[in-house]
Motif scaffolding. Structure first.
Motif, PDB file in Angstrom:
ATOM      1  N   VAL A  10       1.167  -1.228  -0.109  1.00 25.46           N
ATOM      2  CA  VAL A  10      -0.071  -0.173  -0.194  1.00 25.46           C
ATOM      3  C   VAL A  10       1.053   0.944   0.108  1.00 25.46           C
ATOM      4  CG1 VAL A  10      -1.874   1.506   1.307  1.00 25.46           C
ATOM      5  CG2 VAL A  10      -1.762  -1.386   1.814  1.00 25.46           C
ATOM      6  N   LYS A  11       1.130   1.995  -1.068  1.00 22.06           N
ATOM      7  CA  LYS A  11       1.553   3.610  -0.940  1.00 22.06           C
ATOM      8  C   LYS A  11       0.670   4.498  -0.948  1.00 22.06           C
ATOM      9  CE  LYS A  11       5.454   0.491  -3.134  1.00 22.06           C
ATOM     10  NZ  LYS A  11       6.739   0.669  -4.255  1.00 22.06           N
ATOM     11  N   GLN A  12       1.286   5.859  -1.272  1.00 20.49           N
ATOM     12  CA  GLN A  12       0.962   6.866  -2.362  1.00 20.49           C
ATOM     13  C   GLN A  12       1.771   7.327  -2.869  1.00 20.49           C
ATOM     14  OE1 GLN A  12      -1.948   8.435  -2.235  1.00 20.49           O
ATOM     15  NE2 GLN A  12      -2.094   7.161  -1.073  1.00 20.49           N
ATOM     16  N   ILE A  13       2.033   7.451  -4.184  1.00 16.55           N
ATOM     17  CA  ILE A  13       2.675   7.854  -5.788  1.00 16.55           C
ATOM     18  C   ILE A  13       2.469   8.976  -5.663  1.00 16.55           C
ATOM     19  CG2 ILE A  13       3.250   5.342  -4.983  1.00 16.55           C
ATOM     20  CD1 ILE A  13       2.339   6.139  -8.497  1.00 16.55           C
ATOM     21  N   VAL A  14       3.101   9.799  -6.980  1.00 13.91           N
ATOM     22  CA  VAL A  14       3.175  10.991  -7.921  1.00 13.91           C
ATOM     23  C   VAL A  14       2.972   9.963  -9.256  1.00 13.91           C
ATOM     24  CG1 VAL A  14       4.229  12.386  -8.494  1.00 13.91           C
ATOM     25  CG2 VAL A  14       5.531  12.596  -6.906  1.00 13.91           C
ATOM     26  N   ASN A  39       5.948   9.054  -1.601  1.00 17.63           N
ATOM     27  CA  ASN A  39       5.307   9.841  -1.041  1.00 17.63           C
ATOM     28  C   ASN A  39       4.790   8.694   0.840  1.00 17.63           C
ATOM     29  OD1 ASN A  39       5.447  11.988  -2.371  1.00 17.63           O
ATOM     30  ND2 ASN A  39       3.591  11.466  -3.086  1.00 17.63           N
ATOM     31  N   PHE A  40       4.521   7.501   0.477  1.00 18.98           N
ATOM     32  CA  PHE A  40       4.604   6.688   1.440  1.00 18.98           C
ATOM     33  C   PHE A  40       4.755   5.018   1.215  1.00 18.98           C
ATOM     34  CE2 PHE A  40       1.734   4.725   4.597  1.00 18.98           C
ATOM     35  CZ  PHE A  40       1.993   5.201   5.446  1.00 18.98           C
ATOM     36  N   VAL A  41       5.185   4.393   2.337  1.00 22.29           N
ATOM     37  CA  VAL A  41       4.610   2.984   1.920  1.00 22.29           C
ATOM     38  C   VAL A  41       4.510   2.725   3.383  1.00 22.29           C
ATOM     39  CG1 VAL A  41       6.179   0.555   1.068  1.00 22.29           C
ATOM     40  CG2 VAL A  41       6.620   2.772   0.341  1.00 22.29           C
ATOM     41  N   SER A  42       2.775   2.050   3.186  1.00 22.31           N
ATOM     42  CA  SER A  42       2.559   1.825   4.333  1.00 22.31           C
ATOM     43  C   SER A  42       3.699   0.123   5.035  1.00 22.31           C
ATOM     44  CB  SER A  42       1.016   1.149   4.179  1.00 22.31           C
ATOM     45  OG  SER A  42       0.602   1.234   5.745  1.00 22.31           O
ATOM     46  N   ASP A  47      -2.973  11.974   7.677  1.00 25.93           N
ATOM     47  CA  ASP A  47      -1.885  11.269   8.086  1.00 25.93           C
ATOM     48  C   ASP A  47      -2.249   9.659   8.229  1.00 25.93           C
ATOM     49  OD1 ASP A  47      -4.782  10.905   9.450  1.00 25.93           O
ATOM     50  OD2 ASP A  47      -4.028  11.466  11.084  1.00 25.93           O
ATOM     51  N   LEU A  48      -2.626   9.219   8.032  1.00 23.45           N
ATOM     52  CA  LEU A  48      -3.071   7.350   7.651  1.00 23.45           C
ATOM     53  C   LEU A  48      -1.751   7.309   6.346  1.00 23.45           C
ATOM     54  CD1 LEU A  48      -6.939   6.650   6.613  1.00 23.45           C
ATOM     55  CD2 LEU A  48      -5.682   6.641   9.246  1.00 23.45           C
ATOM     56  N   PHE A  49      -0.779   7.917   5.512  1.00 24.96           N
ATOM     57  CA  PHE A  49      -0.939   8.161   4.647  1.00 24.96           C
ATOM     58  C   PHE A  49       0.930   9.104   4.866  1.00 24.96           C
ATOM     59  CE2 PHE A  49      -4.449   6.783   2.555  1.00 24.96           C
ATOM     60  CZ  PHE A  49      -4.228   5.585   2.268  1.00 24.96           C
ATOM     61  N   GLY A  50       1.176   9.348   5.644  1.00 20.89           N
ATOM     62  CA  GLY A  50       1.780  10.367   6.268  1.00 20.89           C
ATOM     63  C   GLY A  50       1.925  11.456   6.231  1.00 20.89           C
ATOM     64  N   ALA A  98      -6.850  14.085 -11.706  1.00 20.94           N
ATOM     65  CA  ALA A  98      -6.034  14.907 -12.051  1.00 20.94           C
ATOM     66  C   ALA A  98      -4.779  14.570 -11.570  1.00 20.94           C
ATOM     67  CB  ALA A  98      -6.479  16.686 -11.234  1.00 20.94           C
ATOM     68  N   VAL A  99      -3.691  14.033 -12.957  1.00 22.06           N
ATOM     69  CA  VAL A  99      -3.020  13.331 -12.973  1.00 22.06           C
ATOM     70  C   VAL A  99      -1.994  13.604 -12.390  1.00 22.06           C
ATOM     71  CG1 VAL A  99      -0.782  11.472 -14.021  1.00 22.06           C
ATOM     72  CG2 VAL A  99      -3.793  11.743 -13.921  1.00 22.06           C
ATOM     73  N   ASP A 100      -2.230  15.161 -13.096  1.00 22.26           N
ATOM     74  CA  ASP A 100      -0.232  16.214 -13.087  1.00 22.26           C
ATOM     75  C   ASP A 100      -0.436  16.972 -11.820  1.00 22.26           C
ATOM     76  OD1 ASP A 100      -0.662  16.611 -15.938  1.00 22.26           O
ATOM     77  OD2 ASP A 100      -1.641  18.145 -16.230  1.00 22.26           O
ATOM     78  N   VAL A 101      -1.044  16.435 -10.820  1.00 21.26           N
ATOM     79  CA  VAL A 101      -1.366  16.990  -9.960  1.00 21.26           C
ATOM     80  C   VAL A 101      -1.736  16.441  -8.720  1.00 21.26           C
ATOM     81  CG1 VAL A 101      -2.104  19.564  -9.541  1.00 21.26           C
ATOM     82  CG2 VAL A 101      -3.957  17.523  -9.224  1.00 21.26           C
ATOM     83  N   GLU A 102      -1.292  14.795  -9.446  1.00 20.95           N
ATOM     84  CA  GLU A 102      -1.619  13.582  -8.012  1.00 20.95           C
ATOM     85  C   GLU A 102      -0.827  13.491  -7.231  1.00 20.95           C
ATOM     86  OE1 GLU A 102      -3.611   9.759  -6.834  1.00 20.95           O
ATOM     87  OE2 GLU A 102      -4.619  11.675  -8.059  1.00 20.95           O
ATOM     88  N   GLY A 103      -0.876  13.321  -6.142  1.00 19.30           N
ATOM     89  CA  GLY A 103       0.144  12.417  -5.250  1.00 19.30           C
ATOM     90  C   GLY A 103       1.394  13.985  -4.952  1.00 19.30           C
ATOM     91  N   LYS A 104       0.552  15.013  -5.230  1.00 19.83           N
ATOM     92  CA  LYS A 104       1.424  16.042  -5.023  1.00 19.83           C
ATOM     93  C   LYS A 104       1.577  16.808  -3.851  1.00 19.83           C
ATOM     94  CE  LYS A 104       3.876  16.540  -9.537  1.00 19.83           C
ATOM     95  NZ  LYS A 104       3.693  17.224 -11.303  1.00 19.83           N
ATOM     96  N   ALA A 105       0.251  16.931  -3.516  1.00 19.73           N
ATOM     97  CA  ALA A 105      -0.510  17.447  -2.080  1.00 19.73           C
ATOM     98  C   ALA A 105      -0.006  19.155  -3.028  1.00 19.73           C
ATOM     99  CB  ALA A 105      -0.020  16.913  -0.811  1.00 19.73           C
TER     100      ALA A 105
END
Length: 262
Positions: free
Chosen positions: A14-18, A32-35, A241-244, A183-190
């Protein structure tokens, strides 16, 4: 506006990626995050809070050596929350029921329908015939190019020639139950939301729509509500916060529930 949770799975984790960094070659993604938790943990978490209609996304292609471990993680989530989560990533008419039978409420499709740069009407018909439009979500994830937002496929790596427009959504709305738009250009960039995408989605109200990409603050949530005209549901990944991230999950739920009541 409702909160739609997500469980993104890449290389069996389970991850959050750019989003725009994803590459099939070498199964690479900027992380961005690896659980340390498995997908079932997050599914149980969402089930306990009654968060319906979230999505599991498999981010490895079938050809990847990691695909089976990624799929096994997805099955853990579906078993933990049967009927509560949708599933996408490499879905076609031949494998959709494997995931529906495992507990997915819907399957999510992009690349099989948007093939070779265009809408493949035959494949769309096959998907509807296989699962029924009431169990089909069409993913219209998009990237900006030449003044428009174009649908992208193959884990967001390939541009199609199909622009995201209200007319396109009108055309496809009779074939699915919902739309999902990353919206892929901003996906994972917060780094903030795609306002023009949200404005377009908010003005179109014929099917449920979920927006994902760039939410980083409660100010962004307010933008989703206002530009989406309280019709567009929202997914938050890396900022939670669940993903850092720095947005408290339960505070997000409370905020959205209060906005629904207001």
């Amino acid at each position: 506006m409702k909160f739609r949770p997500c469980i993104d799975i890449h290389n069996g984790k389970v991850k959050q990626i750019v989003g725009g960094s994803l590459q099939d070659k070498g199964d690479f993604a900027a992380e961005n995050f690896v659980s340390e938790q498995d997908a079932g943990f997050y599914a149980r978490f969402y089930r306990e809070d009654g968060c319906l209609g979230g999505h599991i996304i498999l981010l490895n292609p079938v050809s990847s050596p990691y695909y089976e471990s990624t799929k096994n993680q997805a099955f853990k989530a579906l078993a933990a929350y049967p009927g509560g989560l949708q599933l996408g990533g490499g879905i076609h008419d031949g494998n959709a029921w494997e995931f529906l039978d495992a507990g997915a409420s819907h399957v999510i499709v992009t690349s099989y329908v948007f093939k070779d740069g265009a809408i493949n009407e035959r494949n769309l018909e096959k998907m509807v015939s296989a699962v029924g439009k009431e169990r089909l979500v069409l993913d219209l994830s998009c990237r900006f190019r030449d003044g428009q937002y174009f649908i992208v496929t193959d884990r967001w790596q390939k541009f199609t020639d199909v622009a995201l427009t209200p007319e396109l959504m009108d055309q496809l709305s009779g074939c699915c139950d919902e739309f999902l738009i990353h919206a892929v250009d901003v996906e994972g960039k917060a780094s903030g939301v795609e306002k023009e995408v949200l404005r377009m989605l908010g003005e179109w109200k014929k099917r449920p729509v979920t927006y994902a990409g760039g939410v980083s603050s409660f100010k962004d949530l307010e933008l989703v509500k206002d530009l989406g005209q309280n019709h567009v549901d929202v997914t938050i990944g890396s900022a939670l916060d669940l993903f850092g991230g720095n947005m408290p999950y339960h505070q997000v739920l409370s905020y959205i529930q209060n906005e629904e009541r207001s």
